[in-house]
Motif scaffolding. Structure first.
Motif, PDB file in Angstrom:
ATOM      1  N   THR A  90       0.904  -1.232  -0.049  1.00  0.00           N
ATOM      2  CA  THR A  90       0.059   0.054  -0.170  1.00  0.00           C
ATOM      3  C   THR A  90       0.822   1.518  -0.066  1.00  0.00           C
ATOM      4  O   THR A  90       0.435   2.294  -0.654  1.00  0.00           O
ATOM      5  N   ARG A  91       2.105   1.384   0.805  1.00  0.00           N
ATOM      6  CA  ARG A  91       2.931   2.368   0.777  1.00  0.00           C
ATOM      7  C   ARG A  91       3.318   2.917  -0.325  1.00  0.00           C
ATOM      8  O   ARG A  91       3.123   4.085  -0.810  1.00  0.00           O
ATOM      9  N   PRO A  92       4.082   2.035  -1.168  1.00  0.00           N
ATOM     10  CA  PRO A  92       4.651   2.638  -2.608  1.00  0.00           C
ATOM     11  C   PRO A  92       3.576   2.827  -3.491  1.00  0.00           C
ATOM     12  O   PRO A  92       3.521   3.839  -4.354  1.00  0.00           O
ATOM     13  N   TYR A  98       0.622   9.892  -5.017  1.00  0.00           N
ATOM     14  CA  TYR A  98       0.877  11.143  -4.631  1.00  0.00           C
ATOM     15  C   TYR A  98       1.669  11.906  -5.514  1.00  0.00           C
ATOM     16  O   TYR A  98       1.633  12.869  -5.650  1.00  0.00           O
ATOM     17  N   PHE A  99       2.853  11.421  -5.801  1.00  0.00           N
ATOM     18  CA  PHE A  99       4.072  11.953  -6.325  1.00  0.00           C
ATOM     19  C   PHE A  99       4.384  11.580  -7.758  1.00  0.00           C
ATOM     20  O   PHE A  99       5.309  11.953  -8.390  1.00  0.00           O
ATOM     21  N   GLY A 105      11.761   6.720  -7.206  1.00  0.00           N
ATOM     22  CA  GLY A 105      13.204   5.908  -6.506  1.00  0.00           C
ATOM     23  C   GLY A 105      13.582   6.765  -5.396  1.00  0.00           C
ATOM     24  O   GLY A 105      13.874   6.334  -4.184  1.00  0.00           O
ATOM     25  N   ALA A 106      13.707   8.255  -5.638  1.00  0.00           N
ATOM     26  CA  ALA A 106      14.228   9.076  -4.506  1.00  0.00           C
ATOM     27  C   ALA A 106      13.188   9.025  -3.447  1.00  0.00           C
ATOM     28  O   ALA A 106      13.656   9.178  -2.158  1.00  0.00           O
ATOM     29  N   ILE A 107      11.904   9.494  -3.731  1.00  0.00           N
ATOM     30  CA  ILE A 107      10.961   9.338  -2.731  1.00  0.00           C
ATOM     31  C   ILE A 107      10.674   8.148  -2.016  1.00  0.00           C
ATOM     32  O   ILE A 107      10.679   8.019  -0.592  1.00  0.00           O
ATOM     33  N   LEU A 108      10.702   6.966  -2.312  1.00  0.00           N
ATOM     34  CA  LEU A 108      10.419   5.729  -1.787  1.00  0.00           C
ATOM     35  C   LEU A 108      12.072   5.385  -0.953  1.00  0.00           C
ATOM     36  O   LEU A 108      12.057   5.057   0.288  1.00  0.00           O
ATOM     37  N   GLY A 111      11.735   7.528   2.376  1.00  0.00           N
ATOM     38  CA  GLY A 111      10.900   6.821   3.004  1.00  0.00           C
ATOM     39  C   GLY A 111      11.461   5.574   3.770  1.00  0.00           C
ATOM     40  O   GLY A 111      11.178   5.380   4.858  1.00  0.00           O
ATOM     41  N   MET A 112      12.285   4.990   3.142  1.00  0.00           N
ATOM     42  CA  MET A 112      12.681   3.653   3.489  1.00  0.00           C
ATOM     43  C   MET A 112      13.601   3.992   4.443  1.00  0.00           C
ATOM     44  O   MET A 112      14.140   3.244   5.511  1.00  0.00           O
ATOM     45  N   THR A 113      14.414   4.832   4.244  1.00  0.00           N
ATOM     46  CA  THR A 113      15.540   5.370   5.307  1.00  0.00           C
ATOM     47  C   THR A 113      14.808   5.792   6.193  1.00  0.00           C
ATOM     48  O   THR A 113      15.500   5.425   7.280  1.00  0.00           O
ATOM     49  N   LEU A 114      13.816   6.422   6.463  1.00  0.00           N
ATOM     50  CA  LEU A 114      13.249   6.848   7.712  1.00  0.00           C
ATOM     51  C   LEU A 114      12.637   5.577   8.366  1.00  0.00           C
ATOM     52  O   LEU A 114      12.677   5.412   9.548  1.00  0.00           O
TER      53      LEU A 114
END
Length: 185
Positions: A90-92, A98-99, A105-108, A111-114
């Protein structure tokens, strides 16, 4: 929870080999959450589904905190697994809605870093709580409270109004098209 589930079950008096089998409960719950949420993610609002997946985790954590044996703990672990699994497809998909996919790739990755930071901090915090209190109950409650924060954040999330980020493919360099990062006059 994943890091601490076996030591937690051992603290309940469950043999290590049996406690290790509880990993199957998380895995099966996660598979059910992944498949179930993937099947409905394109039919329903992903923001609400992500909130629901987080709410499932929230429901499982107090059950885990209150469990006194293998079956109750395994059920709670499976419930948490289903919620965690539900977030994975659901998240990706929500991020793409949204984006767009131009900077996906950069946005995901951000998010994965967080998420990774949380994955490092949460077992450390739970371990600290266990070292101080001698039990897991408060650690599971804290995890549940943190997960609770995600539910309203998802419910109130709205898509950004940034058209350049919604373009699926970048136009040729300097073209200044609708999906371009070129300044508009």
């Amino acid at each position: 929870m994943i890091v601490h589930q076996i030591p937690y079950l051992e603290s309940l008096g469950i043999a290590p080999a049996v406690a290790a089998a509880s990993v199957a409960a998380f895995t099966l719950g996660s598979i059910a959450g992944r498949v179930g949420f993937a099947l409905i993610a394109d039919r329903y609002e992903k923001r609400l589904l992500l909130a629901a997946a987080c709410a499932i985790v929230v429901c499982g954590m107090p059950l885990l905190a209150l469990s006194e044996g293998l079956w109750g703990a395994s059920a709670a672990i499976g419930i948490v697994g289903a919620g965690v699994g539900g977030t994975l497809p659901t998240r990706p998909a929500l991020l793409a809605d949204y984006f767009g996919t131009r900077h996906f790739g950069a946005i995901l990755g951000l998010g994965m870093t967080l998420l990774t930071i949380g994955a490092v901090l949460s077992p450390t915090v739970v371990g600290f709580i266990v070292d101080r209190t001698g039990e897991y109950t408060m650690g599971w409650v804290v995890c549940g409270l943190v997960a609770t924060l995600a539910v309203p954040l998802m419910l109130f999330a709205s898509p950004p109004d940034a058209r350049p980020y919604r373009s699926a493919a970048a136009p040729a360099e300097g073209a200044g098209g609708a999906g371009s990062d070129a300044p508009r006059s």
